[in-house]
Design a protein around this motif. Structure first.
Motif, mmCIF file in Angstrom:
data_model
loop_
_atom_site.group_PDB
_atom_site.id
_atom_site.type_symbol
_atom_site.label_atom_id
_atom_site.label_comp_id
_atom_site.label_asym_id
_atom_site.label_seq_id
_atom_site.Cartn_x
_atom_site.Cartn_y
_atom_site.Cartn_z
ATOM 1 N N SER A 1 0.821 -1.211 0.000
ATOM 2 C CA SER A 1 0.000 0.000 0.000
ATOM 3 C C SER A 1 0.855 1.263 0.000
ATOM 4 C CB SER A 1 -0.927 0.009 1.226
ATOM 5 O OG SER A 1 -1.846 -1.038 1.137
ATOM 6 N N LEU B 1 2.022 1.717 -3.476
ATOM 7 C CA LEU B 1 0.924 2.259 -4.278
ATOM 8 C C LEU B 1 0.688 3.743 -3.980
ATOM 9 C CD1 LEU B 1 -1.597 -0.716 -4.186
ATOM 10 C CD2 LEU B 1 -0.221 0.075 -6.136
ATOM 11 N N VAL C 1 2.882 5.554 -6.214
ATOM 12 C CA VAL C 1 2.363 5.512 -7.588
ATOM 13 C C VAL C 1 1.259 6.547 -7.761
ATOM 14 C CG1 VAL C 1 1.188 4.092 -9.320
ATOM 15 C CG2 VAL C 1 3.015 3.093 -7.918
ATOM 16 N N TRP C 2 0.298 6.577 -6.816
ATOM 17 C CA TRP C 2 -0.786 7.533 -7.012
ATOM 18 C C TRP C 2 -0.326 8.977 -6.858
ATOM 19 C CZ3 TRP C 2 -2.123 10.872 -3.239
ATOM 20 C CH2 TRP C 2 -2.176 10.482 -1.901
ATOM 21 N N VAL D 1 -4.856 6.130 -13.481
ATOM 22 C CA VAL D 1 -3.877 5.440 -12.626
ATOM 23 C C VAL D 1 -3.984 5.979 -11.205
ATOM 24 C CG1 VAL D 1 -1.408 5.104 -12.180
ATOM 25 C CG2 VAL D 1 -2.307 4.850 -14.509
ATOM 26 N N THR E 1 -5.005 3.412 -8.161
ATOM 27 C CA THR E 1 -3.989 3.135 -7.143
ATOM 28 C C THR E 1 -4.329 3.790 -5.801
ATOM 29 O OG1 THR E 1 -2.566 4.904 -8.016
ATOM 30 C CG2 THR E 1 -2.119 2.650 -8.764
ATOM 31 N N SER F 1 -4.515 1.536 -2.579
ATOM 32 C CA SER F 1 -3.632 1.901 -1.478
ATOM 33 C C SER F 1 -4.415 2.105 -0.182
ATOM 34 C CB SER F 1 -2.854 3.173 -1.843
ATOM 35 O OG SER F 1 -2.004 3.553 -0.795
#
Length: 104
Positions: free
Chosen positions: A9, A12, A15-16, A34, A38, A42
């Motif tokens: 998480s 992620l 990523v976000w 995305v 994500t 997450s």
């Protein structure tokens, strides 16, 4: 299992956060999508981890992983400058996250 989900998480989160920046105010559909996917994954993972882990530790670890990876990615892609001082402070964040895991 909760720790593994929490680490995923945290990844992620990076990523976000990166996708949010690349979405340019949600004007670019792929990074915006995305971001949404994500973000949900997450948050769901963090919520799952909170079933067994204390909320403070969970949140600190999640934020720490996400923050470090976001900065490292930005440095690796040239979007952010690299310096010894930044590296030292990022290592301090990682040490804090590891310390929270060791402390229990």
């Amino acid at each position: 299992m909760s720790w593994l989900i929490l680490v995923i998480s945290g990844v992620l989160e990076a990523v976000w956060a990166t996708a949010l920046g690349k979405s340019e105010g949600f004007s670019r559909p792929v990074p915006a999508a995305v971001f949404v996917v994500t973000l949900i994954a997450s948050m769901a993972g963090m919520a799952y981890a909170m079933r067994e882990l204390p909320v403070g530790t969970t949140y600190a670890v999640w934020v720490g992983i996400g923050a470090v990876l976001t900065v490292v990615y930005a440095m690796a892609t040239g979007e952010e400058s690299v310096s010894i001082l930044k590296a030292v402070f990022l290592i301090m964040i990682v040490a804090g996250v590891v310390g929270l895991k060791i402390a229990g």
